[in-house]
Write an enzyme that holds these catalytic residues in place. Structure first.
Site, short mmCIF file in Angstrom:
data_model
loop_
_atom_site.label_atom_id
_atom_site.label_comp_id
_atom_site.label_asym_id
_atom_site.label_seq_id
_atom_site.Cartn_x
_atom_site.Cartn_y
_atom_site.Cartn_z
N HIS A 1 0.84 -1.21 -0.11
CA HIS A 1 0.18 -0.05 0.08
C HIS A 1 0.89 1.27 0.02
O HIS A 1 0.64 2.27 -0.83
CB HIS A 1 -0.89 -0.06 1.13
CG HIS A 1 -1.86 1.24 1.58
ND1 HIS A 1 -3.12 1.26 1.48
CD2 HIS A 1 -1.35 2.56 1.83
CE1 HIS A 1 -3.62 2.29 1.72
NE2 HIS A 1 -2.63 3.24 1.88
N GLU A 2 2.00 1.19 1.06
CA GLU A 2 2.80 2.43 1.17
C GLU A 2 3.77 2.52 -0.16
O GLU A 2 3.85 3.76 -0.79
CB GLU A 2 3.47 2.37 2.21
CG GLU A 2 2.70 2.39 3.59
CD GLU A 2 1.61 3.43 3.67
OE1 GLU A 2 1.94 4.77 3.16
OE2 GLU A 2 0.85 3.37 4.21
N HIS B 1 1.72 4.10 -2.92
CA HIS B 1 1.70 5.70 -2.51
C HIS B 1 3.02 6.38 -3.22
O HIS B 1 2.71 7.33 -4.07
CB HIS B 1 1.39 5.99 -1.19
CG HIS B 1 0.34 5.97 -0.61
ND1 HIS B 1 -0.86 6.65 -1.19
CD2 HIS B 1 -0.12 5.57 0.67
CE1 HIS B 1 -2.07 6.63 -0.38
NE2 HIS B 1 -1.55 5.81 0.61
N GLU C 1 -6.45 6.80 -1.32
CA GLU C 1 -6.15 5.60 -0.40
C GLU C 1 -6.80 4.24 -1.03
O GLU C 1 -6.29 3.29 -0.84
CB GLU C 1 -6.98 5.98 1.08
CG GLU C 1 -6.25 6.90 1.83
CD GLU C 1 -4.80 6.43 2.33
OE1 GLU C 1 -4.58 5.19 2.64
OE2 GLU C 1 -3.94 7.12 2.19
#
Length: 402
Positions: free
Chosen positions: A138-139, A142, A189
């Protein structure tokens, strides 16, 4: 990173995505904003000039001095996950990662020049290996999308809003920008959740991780299907009053509610778009410069229109009805606010329907933790014109995770 390294972690085989563009997994609303910003001439120069005003250098020094930097010597398992996630998404430069002492489960990716990833001890202790792999992915998602730049700007503007609150209209102007950024960031997100799934390639692990963030380390007491039912109940329950409360509850948040994130991720995993990515058919990074801004905005508008069309939320249904030219708007408004059947349906005025049943409405209030932006629960009940009535208690959102 070599193939030999990848063969060592994890123990199961997963697909890699060489040259993948972040456009492959970005939510349409997120993608349209990013494509437009990337097309702006001089955009990078402006942000580099702005970086001198932002506390980025201070943040880097803070984490370097007061957190633990992930490496082969410290939190080696997290370092392996980080390098593995970068390998899967073909991110050449591995961003530094820090573990910081905080009992609240959280993670974030910030930075203008170079992204840095920060995870809390609360998150590390809460999740198992596969759940944590999805969070690291997930990060990294980003970082690949460039979200860290706008996250840093959002943090800066939020702090600025507090400092200029005494200036007439100054706070209003800044908060208007912050509100718009938060809406974009909530969509970003959802994009990063998709990246986490592409890295972990284990939907159940992603679901479990979100469920633990909402309810803590009590997996034996929780059920993924029941958790997803909460999202369905949250979207469909109540009347227009509850729809307004949902909007007010989500406005100060940088993240969607956890049940909503889980439902959105499950929905995306069932789409042909996801399957095409897994089959190796996805946009490439070297094609980003040729992306059409107008096409991206059309996709974004289409996505919002589809949300309105398929939503079970009372307000969204009403918006769809208005857009479709529904007659007798007054009757619908009355029915939505009171829970009574619309007079247009039975051919009677609302007052004439009083004798048809013992309908009524009832609703419970909401509460939340305004200091963290987490936690809002609401209940509602509606009674129809035929005497049917019901009540629901909304879920409570736990600590957020970036």
């Amino acid at each position: 990173m070599t193939d030999a390294f990848h063969d060592s972690v994890p123990s199961r085989q997963r697909r890699r995505f060489p040259g993948i563009s972040s456009r492959a997994y970005e939510h349409p609303a997120d993608r349209s904003a990013l494509v437009a910003l990337r097309k702006l001439s001089g955009f990078d120069t402006v942000f580099k000039a702005l970086s001198g005003l932002l506390p980025e250098r201070s943040l880097r020094l803070l984490f370097l001095s007061d957190s633990v930097r992930v490496s082969d010597a410290q939190f080696a398992h997290l370092n392996a996950m980080l390098r593995d996630a970068c390998y899967i998404l073909d991110l050449e430069k591995v961003p530094p990662m820090y573990v910081t002492q905080d009992p609240r489960p959280n993670a974030m990716c910030i930075g203008l020049d170079e992204p840095i990833i920060v995870v809390t001890t609360g998150l590390v202790e809460l999740l198992d290996e596969e759940e944590m792999r999805a969070v690291v992915g997930h990060e990294v998602g980003h970082a690949l999308s460039g979200h860290s730049v706008y996250r840093t700007i959002l943090l800066f503007l939020t702090n600025l809003a507090l400092k200029v609150a005494w200036i007439p209209l100054g706070n209003v102007a800044v908060m208007a920008i912050v509100t718009a950024l938060r809406e974009w960031f909530r969509k970003s997100e959802l994009s990063a959740d998709r990246a986490g799934l592409l890295v972990g390639q284990d939907l159940q692990a992603s679901m479990r991780g979100l469920m633990k963030i909402a309810g803590g380390n009590h997996l034996h007491e929780m059920n993924v299907d029941a958790f997803l039912e909460q999202a369905e109940e949250y979207e469909a329950g109540g009347d227009l009053r509850d729809s307004v409360l949902k909007i007010l509850n989500v406005l100060p948040r940088s993240h969607p509610f956890t049940t909503v994130r889980a439902a959105e991720l499950k929905k995306w995993a069932a789409t042909r778009d996801y399957q095409r990515i897994m089959d190796g058919h996805y946009p490439r990074r070297d094609e980003d410069k040729d992306t059409s801004v107008s096409d991206s905005f059309r996709e974004s508008a289409s996505s919002y229109a589809e949300t309105v069309r398929t939503s079970k939320d009372p307000l969204m249904k009403l918006v769809g009805d208005i857009a479709g030219g529904t007659a007798d708007l007054g009757g619908k408004l009355y029915g939505k606010f009171t829970g009574a059947a619309s007079g247009a349906r039975s051919g009677k005025r609302p007052a004439d329907q009083a004798g048809d049943g013992d309908g009524g409405t009832s609703g419970s209030g909401t509460n939340g933790n305004g200091t963290t932006g987490n936690g809002a629960d609401g209940g509602n009940g509606t009674g129809g014109g035929n005497g049917a009535g019901g009540g629901t208690d909304g879920p409570q959102d736990g600590p957020k995770e970036s």
